[in-house]
Design an enzyme around this catalytic site. Structure first.
Site, PDB file in Angstrom:
ATOM      1  CD  GLU A   1       7.647  23.807 -13.288  1.00  0.00           C
ATOM      2  OE1 GLU A   1       7.016  24.202 -12.280  1.00  0.00           O
ATOM      3  OE2 GLU A   1       8.206  24.585 -14.101  1.00  0.00           O
TER       4      GLU A   1
ATOM      5  CG  ASN B   1       7.024  22.734 -18.728  1.00  0.00           C
ATOM      6  OD1 ASN B   1       5.984  22.761 -19.380  1.00  0.00           O
ATOM      7  ND2 ASN B   1       7.353  23.707 -17.896  1.00  0.00           N
TER       8      ASN B   1
ATOM      9  CB  CYS C   1      17.557  24.013 -20.867  1.00  0.00           C
ATOM     10  SG  CYS C   1      17.424  22.231 -20.605  1.00  0.00           S
TER      11      CYS C   1
ATOM     12  CB  CYS D   1      12.769  20.319 -20.611  1.00  0.00           C
ATOM     13  SG  CYS D   1      13.823  21.292 -19.544  1.00  0.00           S
TER      14      CYS D   1
ATOM     15  CD  GLU E   1      12.754  21.824 -24.941  1.00  0.00           C
ATOM     16  OE1 GLU E   1      12.216  21.495 -23.868  1.00  0.00           O
ATOM     17  OE2 GLU E   1      13.256  22.944 -25.132  1.00  0.00           O
TER      18      GLU E   1
ATOM     19  CB  CYS F   1      16.627  20.070 -23.907  1.00  0.00           C
ATOM     20  SG  CYS F   1      15.447  19.708 -22.604  1.00  0.00           S
TER      21      CYS F   1
HETATM   22  N1  THU Z   1      11.703  24.258 -19.712  1.00  0.00           N
HETATM   23  C1  THU Z   1      11.381  23.470 -20.774  1.00  0.00           C
HETATM   24  O1  THU Z   1      10.393  22.728 -20.745  1.00  0.00           O
HETATM   25  N2  THU Z   1      12.185  23.506 -21.860  1.00  0.00           N
HETATM   26  C2  THU Z   1      13.289  24.281 -21.970  1.00  0.00           C
HETATM   27  O2  THU Z   1      14.041  24.142 -22.928  1.00  0.00           O
HETATM   28  C3  THU Z   1      13.566  25.300 -20.965  1.00  0.00           C
HETATM   29  C4  THU Z   1      12.858  25.105 -19.667  1.00  0.00           C
HETATM   30  C5  THU Z   1      10.828  24.234 -18.542  1.00  0.00           C
HETATM   31  C6  THU Z   1      11.421  23.534 -17.355  1.00  0.00           C
HETATM   32  C7  THU Z   1      10.705  24.197 -16.206  1.00  0.00           C
HETATM   33  O3  THU Z   1       9.485  23.506 -15.984  1.00  0.00           O
HETATM   34  C8  THU Z   1      10.358  25.582 -16.716  1.00  0.00           C
HETATM   35  O4  THU Z   1      10.546  25.551 -18.112  1.00  0.00           O
HETATM   36  C9  THU Z   1      11.218  26.676 -16.107  1.00  0.00           C
HETATM   37  O5  THU Z   1      12.557  26.382 -16.222  1.00  0.00           O
END
Ligand code: THU
Length: 131
Positions: free
Chosen positions: A44, A42, A86, A53, A55, A89
């Protein structure tokens, strides 16, 4: 443990996560049907909604390198709990990878394997655009 190498790659990639806001480091590793592995973490952004994310990083890398057929994705994090993909994804993976295995691994190495169609039943998908 099933998908051992895939899980190892996801854990390694998790270390590259850029998550200064949520502090949740997520790693993903996507296996093609030819045995190649694409990783993602991920990433940000100070404008929060621009975050991507792990994935989607992984599958966009794979698609952009010309890969189209996938078998499984492993998702790991530095939290104790499993991190299920999420909703965004799940939709992207269903469209681009289909009903692959989803391998969830918690911080202790506990593993849960499910199918994407279980996480996203009755999905809207590209079949609707077929003539
Ligand atoms: N996140 C992911 O990388 N994958 C997911 O399936 C759920 C959320 C990350 C996004 C963000 O950087 C952090 O988790 C908090 O939401």
């Amino acid at each position: 443990m099933r998908y051992k190498l895939l899980v190892q790659k996801a854990v390694a990639t998790q270390k590259n996560s850029y998550a200064p806001y949520s502090k949740l480091k997520v790693g993903a590793a996507l296996l093609t049907t030819t045995g190649k592995i694409f990783t993602g973490c991920n990433i940000e952004n100070s404008s929060y909604s621009l975050t991507i994310c792990a994935e989607r990083t992984a599958i966009f890398k794979a698609i952009s390198e010309g890969h189209k057929k996938f078998k499984a994705i492993a998702v790991t994090s530095d939290k104790l709990d499993f991190i299920p993909p999420c909703g965004a994804c799940r939709q992207v993976l269903m469209d681009l990878a289909g009903d692959i295995d989803v391998v969830l691994v918690d911080k202790k190495g506990n593993q849960k394997i499910t199918k994407l169609s279980f996480l996203l039943p009755d999905s809207f998908n590209k079949s609707i655009f077929k003539p």
